[in-house]
Design a protein around this motif. Structure first.
Motif, PDB file in Angstrom:
ATOM      1  N   GLY A  90       0.857  -1.174   0.000  1.00 29.72           N
ATOM      2  CA  GLY A  90       0.000   0.000   0.000  1.00 29.72           C
ATOM      3  C   GLY A  90       0.894   1.224   0.000  1.00 29.72           C
ATOM      4  N   GLY A  92       3.389   1.254   2.346  1.00 29.50           N
ATOM      5  CA  GLY A  92       4.580   0.767   3.059  1.00 29.50           C
ATOM      6  C   GLY A  92       4.713   1.355   4.459  1.00 29.50           C
ATOM      7  N   HIS A  93       3.583   1.609   5.127  1.00 26.55           N
ATOM      8  CA  HIS A  93       3.649   2.196   6.467  1.00 26.55           C
ATOM      9  C   HIS A  93       3.564   1.151   7.564  1.00 26.55           C
ATOM     10  CE1 HIS A  93       4.064   5.984   4.721  1.00 26.55           C
ATOM     11  NE2 HIS A  93       3.631   6.698   5.730  1.00 26.55           N
ATOM     12  N   SER A  94       3.913  -0.067   7.218  1.00 28.90           N
ATOM     13  CA  SER A  94       4.028  -1.114   8.232  1.00 28.90           C
ATOM     14  C   SER A  94       5.300  -0.884   9.034  1.00 28.90           C
ATOM     15  CB  SER A  94       4.093  -2.487   7.562  1.00 28.90           C
ATOM     16  OG  SER A  94       2.859  -2.782   6.965  1.00 28.90           O
ATOM     17  N   GLN A  98       5.781  -6.118   6.949  1.00 29.91           N
ATOM     18  CA  GLN A  98       4.579  -6.867   6.538  1.00 29.91           C
ATOM     19  C   GLN A  98       4.264  -6.754   5.052  1.00 29.91           C
ATOM     20  OE1 GLN A  98       4.778  -5.039   9.388  1.00 29.91           O
ATOM     21  NE2 GLN A  98       3.500  -5.877  11.012  1.00 29.91           N
ATOM     22  N   TYR A 157      -3.871   9.181  10.961  1.00 31.02           N
ATOM     23  CA  TYR A 157      -3.014   9.638   9.867  1.00 31.02           C
ATOM     24  C   TYR A 157      -3.595   9.079   8.575  1.00 31.02           C
ATOM     25  CZ  TYR A 157       1.199   9.629   6.923  1.00 31.02           C
ATOM     26  OH  TYR A 157       2.095   9.797   5.906  1.00 31.02           O
ATOM     27  N   ILE A 222      -7.142  -6.556  -2.126  1.00 28.89           N
ATOM     28  CA  ILE A 222      -8.334  -5.707  -2.237  1.00 28.89           C
ATOM     29  C   ILE A 222      -8.095  -4.708  -3.370  1.00 28.89           C
ATOM     30  CG2 ILE A 222      -9.760  -3.981  -1.048  1.00 28.89           C
ATOM     31  CD1 ILE A 222      -8.755  -5.288   1.629  1.00 28.89           C
ATOM     32  N   GLN A 510       4.219 -11.078   6.398  1.00 28.24           N
ATOM     33  CA  GLN A 510       3.546 -11.257   7.691  1.00 28.24           C
ATOM     34  C   GLN A 510       4.113 -12.456   8.444  1.00 28.24           C
ATOM     35  OE1 GLN A 510       1.335  -9.203   8.991  1.00 28.24           O
ATOM     36  NE2 GLN A 510       0.289  -8.133   7.323  1.00 28.24           N
TER      37      GLN A 510
HETATM   38  P1  FAD Z   1       1.277  -1.488   3.869  1.00 31.72           P
HETATM   39  O1  FAD Z   1       2.215  -1.291   4.995  1.00 31.72           O
HETATM   40  O2  FAD Z   1       1.775  -1.204   2.523  1.00 31.72           O
HETATM   41  O3  FAD Z   1       0.678  -2.974   3.924  1.00 31.72           O
HETATM   42  C1  FAD Z   1       0.222  -3.543   5.133  1.00 31.72           C
HETATM   43  C2  FAD Z   1      -0.226  -4.989   4.896  1.00 31.72           C
HETATM   44  O4  FAD Z   1      -1.401  -4.979   4.115  1.00 31.72           O
HETATM   45  C3  FAD Z   1       0.789  -5.821   4.121  1.00 31.72           C
HETATM   46  O5  FAD Z   1       0.713  -7.155   4.560  1.00 31.72           O
HETATM   47  C4  FAD Z   1       0.315  -5.715   2.697  1.00 31.72           C
HETATM   48  O6  FAD Z   1       0.723  -6.816   1.903  1.00 31.72           O
HETATM   49  C5  FAD Z   1      -1.199  -5.666   2.890  1.00 31.72           C
HETATM   50  N1  FAD Z   1      -1.871  -4.891   1.850  1.00 31.72           N
HETATM   51  C6  FAD Z   1      -1.599  -3.651   1.415  1.00 31.72           C
HETATM   52  N2  FAD Z   1      -2.473  -3.288   0.476  1.00 31.72           N
HETATM   53  C7  FAD Z   1      -3.330  -4.313   0.315  1.00 31.72           C
HETATM   54  C8  FAD Z   1      -4.455  -4.555  -0.507  1.00 31.72           C
HETATM   55  N3  FAD Z   1      -4.882  -3.649  -1.388  1.00 31.72           N
HETATM   56  N4  FAD Z   1      -5.100  -5.732  -0.389  1.00 31.72           N
HETATM   57  C9  FAD Z   1      -4.690  -6.678   0.493  1.00 31.72           C
HETATM   58  N5  FAD Z   1      -3.630  -6.510   1.288  1.00 31.72           N
HETATM   59  C10 FAD Z   1      -2.947  -5.349   1.201  1.00 31.72           C
HETATM   60  N6  FAD Z   1      -3.504   2.415  12.040  1.00 31.72           N
HETATM   61  C11 FAD Z   1      -4.693   2.680  12.597  1.00 31.72           C
HETATM   62  O7  FAD Z   1      -5.560   1.807  12.689  1.00 31.72           O
HETATM   63  N7  FAD Z   1      -4.974   3.929  13.083  1.00 31.72           N
HETATM   64  C12 FAD Z   1      -4.101   4.961  12.988  1.00 31.72           C
HETATM   65  O8  FAD Z   1      -4.399   6.056  13.421  1.00 31.72           O
HETATM   66  C13 FAD Z   1      -2.852   4.715  12.375  1.00 31.72           C
HETATM   67  N8  FAD Z   1      -1.952   5.698  12.218  1.00 31.72           N
HETATM   68  C14 FAD Z   1      -0.762   5.443  11.641  1.00 31.72           C
HETATM   69  C15 FAD Z   1       0.146   6.498  11.469  1.00 31.72           C
HETATM   70  C16 FAD Z   1       1.367   6.267  10.877  1.00 31.72           C
HETATM   71  C17 FAD Z   1       2.319   7.415  10.687  1.00 31.72           C
HETATM   72  C18 FAD Z   1       1.714   4.951  10.475  1.00 31.72           C
HETATM   73  C19 FAD Z   1       3.057   4.679   9.900  1.00 31.72           C
HETATM   74  C20 FAD Z   1       0.822   3.895  10.645  1.00 31.72           C
HETATM   75  C21 FAD Z   1      -0.428   4.131  11.217  1.00 31.72           C
HETATM   76  N9  FAD Z   1      -1.361   3.116  11.376  1.00 31.72           N
HETATM   77  C22 FAD Z   1      -2.583   3.394  11.937  1.00 31.72           C
HETATM   78  C23 FAD Z   1      -1.064   1.735  10.973  1.00 31.72           C
HETATM   79  C24 FAD Z   1      -1.539   1.463   9.565  1.00 31.72           C
HETATM   80  O9  FAD Z   1      -2.945   1.377   9.516  1.00 31.72           O
HETATM   81  C25 FAD Z   1      -1.016   0.125   9.035  1.00 31.72           C
HETATM   82  O10 FAD Z   1       0.368   0.037   9.181  1.00 31.72           O
HETATM   83  C26 FAD Z   1      -1.387  -0.045   7.568  1.00 31.72           C
HETATM   84  O11 FAD Z   1      -1.149  -1.364   7.158  1.00 31.72           O
HETATM   85  C27 FAD Z   1      -0.571   0.882   6.714  1.00 31.72           C
HETATM   86  O12 FAD Z   1      -1.174   1.031   5.460  1.00 31.72           O
HETATM   87  P2  FAD Z   1      -0.281   0.927   4.159  1.00 31.72           P
HETATM   88  O13 FAD Z   1      -1.164   1.333   3.064  1.00 31.72           O
HETATM   89  O14 FAD Z   1       0.992   1.658   4.304  1.00 31.72           O
HETATM   90  O15 FAD Z   1      -0.060  -0.659   4.145  1.00 31.72           O
END
Ligand code: FAD
Length: 517
Positions: A90, A92-94, A98, A157, A222, A510
């Motif tokens: 997505g 990459g905010h894991s 992950q 965020y 998704i 994961q």
């Molecule tokens: P990614 O890190 O890119 O992916 C996360 C996981 O989801 C991976 O396993 C990936 O393979 C999978 N994935 C990604 N896209 C898809 C898709 N389309 N279909 C199926 N699987 C997919 N979380 C909260 O609940 N509340 C908050 O307020 C919150 N604030 C945050 C603030 C910051 C600054 C950060 C860094 C994180 C925060 N998070 C919060 C955590 C965040 O929701 C998760 O880390 C989330 O997974 C990050 O989204 P991403 O798009 O970067 O996913």
């Protein structure tokens, strides 16, 4: 082409091999996968890192799919090889790798998604169809500017993708009312680990629907989500008040989240801060405006190492005069027992309120602490264990702060759909605890390793003292860890995996299942 990939996956760890490859190979790979989008196996380093900065990997290639068709092709292609894995990335905010796939194929979802596709009628209201790789901040701007509507449930965020948060839960100060983001979608389009593109909802292919929500990317990718929306409010009054005693803070926070709509605020969160004038960890972290100030003498009378801030917000219309808003706020705050003269508030537009962390991001980027490691720990802790958690963790281990927010606020379990893959502690109310640590580029002490160890220590304390808790955004290195995490949901989770991704191609970062034939 598969043979070439096998060679890479099995035998080659060196950069040199990557360097040797040329555009021709990319074209051949595109053709082999029947891609309409693009494939890149040179500028892939970004997909081997994440926000956590604790893990690194070397992807074989990054694919920017042009739609579900490409995603299905990539998965089918991977399934023909005995080793290749596929990770949706997505934003990459894991924290713990992950979204990585070492020597695997990364699907860059963010680069390939439209934000809002359409506004649709749903039941007696509306929903929006959004791309799985859309950033929530783009969804917000689009929904408000095009339709005057807004999703109901958020994260703090918004630089996160729809697919990324729906794969976990998506929580913030609105969760007490509407549930997590996973409770606010009515339909998904998913490309499964079998390469099938499936529409699912709670009435159609419901097992896939519920397993994908909170499913850590294990069952499918998704590509579209139908997200419930409501008319967007114009304005928000954002308020912070301070408590010296944890039990008073929790009593008030819990009373706010159990009131009916109209009798409470629209957003309820809270955080712990250090009882000192430290600019990052102490009193200044509570202030919402440069004009606000604490009276230090009123705070130093408390001997507690830490204090508690309740953060609330009320939506209102531009048509409301400020006296009406004042009256509503006074009525709601009048029932609370915070320390006198510790009320800080600002008025801002709804969009600015939801984008508030963007400001913090800008500052952190300027200070160089956005790109340094973030050993974050997120937990759900039951109401029955939260006072002990405060005693052992906030008041002792973390009494000097963590150079970032220490969030703690209650959520109602009844707003979560227990059919999703998310696992929760028992009881009607549990707390989200988020230890959002920031580290400095040349931090002397403690080192990032020590902070990771401190996170382990906190988890150990919870386990040793029999706290009722679950990791949010979980990370385990062993199957036993995952079994314990899922508890009696583990066999269901394994069954769904064998149905929708039997070769364990998806989301290897994961570390739950291992790729097999
Ligand atoms: P990614 O890190 O890119 O992916 C996360 C996981 O989801 C991976 O396993 C990936 O393979 C999978 N994935 C990604 N896209 C898809 C898709 N389309 N279909 C199926 N699987 C997919 N979380 C909260 O609940 N509340 C908050 O307020 C919150 N604030 C945050 C603030 C910051 C600054 C950060 C860094 C994180 C925060 N998070 C919060 C955590 C965040 O929701 C998760 O880390 C989330 O997974 C990050 O989204 P991403 O798009 O970067 O996913």
């Amino acid at each position: 082409m598969i043979a070439y990939l096998e060679h890479f996956v099995h035998e080659n760890d060196s950069e040199a091999m990557l360097q040797q490859e040329d555009e021709e190979a990319a074209t051949r790979l595109c053709q082999a996968m029947d891609l309409e989008g693009t494939i890149d196996y040179r500028s892939t380093a970004y997909a081997g890192k994440d926000f956590g900065g604790l893990h690194a990997s070397t992807p074989f290639a990054v694919i920017r799919p042009s739609g579900s068709h490409d995603i299905a092709s990539v998965i089918r292609f991977a399934s023909q090889s005995p080793n290749l894995t596929v990770a949706a990335r997505g934003n990459g905010h894991s924290i713990n790798g992950q979204a990585m796939a070492n020597k695997g194929l990364i699907l860059d979802m963010k680069e390939s998604s439209d934000a809002v596709i359409d506004l649709v009628h749903y039941a007696d209201g509306y929903a929006v169809d959004v791309g799985g790789g859309a950033l929530w901040e783009d969804v917000l701007r689009w929904c408000v500017s095009e339709f005057g509507f807004s999703p109901r449930s958020w994260t703090d965020y918004l630089g996160l993708t729809v697919g990324g948060t729906l794969s976990n839960a998506g929580v913030s100060g609105q969760t007490f009312r509407y549930g997590p983001q996973t409770s606010n979608v009515t339909e998904l389009e998913v490309v499964t680990g079998n390469g099938d593109t499936v529409i699912c909802s709670d009435t159609q292919n419901s097992e896939l629907f519920f397993s994908v929500l909170g499913g850590l990317g294990q069952f499918g990718i998704i590509t579209r989500a139908r997200v419930l929306v409501q008319p967007a409010p114009d304005m928000v009054r954002w308020i912070r008040v301070v408590y010296s005693e944890f039990d008073e803070f929790t009593r008030d926070a819990e009373s706010l989240i159990t009131q009916s709509e109209g009798e409470s605020f629209d957003y309820v969160e809270g955080f712990v801060f250090v009882n000192s004038d430290d600019p990052v960890n102490g009193w200044p972290s509570v202030l919402l405006d440069p004009d606000h100030a604490f009276d230090p003498s009123s705070m130093t009378r408390f001997e507690n190492p830490v204090l508690y801030c309740l953060e609330v917000a009320l939506h209102y219309s531009k048509k409301n005069c400020s006296a009406t808003v004042d009256t509503m706020v006074e009525k709601l705050l009048g029932r609370l027992r915070f320390i006198e003269d510790t009320q800080f508030q600002v008025d801002l537009t709804y969009v600015d309120f939801l984008l508030r962390v963007k400001q913090a991001e800008k500052q952190a980027k300027a200070n160089g602490i956005w790109d340094t490691p973030h050993p974050w720990l997120n937990l759900f802790v039951s109401k029955t264990s939260i006072a002990d958690f405060d005693h052992y963790v906030f008041k002792k281990i973390l009494k000097d702060g963590i150079e970032g927010p220490m969030l703690v606020y209650p959520i109602l379990r009844s707003k979560w759909d227990e059919r999703t893959s998310v696992v929760l502690p028992e009881g009607d109310i549990f707390y989200i605890v988020a230890l959002l640590r920031f580290t400095h580029p040349y931090q002397k002490s403690p080192s990032v390793r020590d902070l990771v160890l401190q996170n382990h220590e906190i988890i150990q304390i919870c386990a040793r003292n029999g706290f009722d808790f679950k990791l949010y955004l979980p990370h385990y290195n062993t199957e036993d860890g995952w079994k314990q995490h899922f508890g009696d949901r583990w066999s269901w989770f394994v069954e769904m995996k064998s149905r929708y991704d039997p070769m364990a191609i998806l989301a290897p970062g994961q570390k739950i299942f291992t790729r097999h034939d």
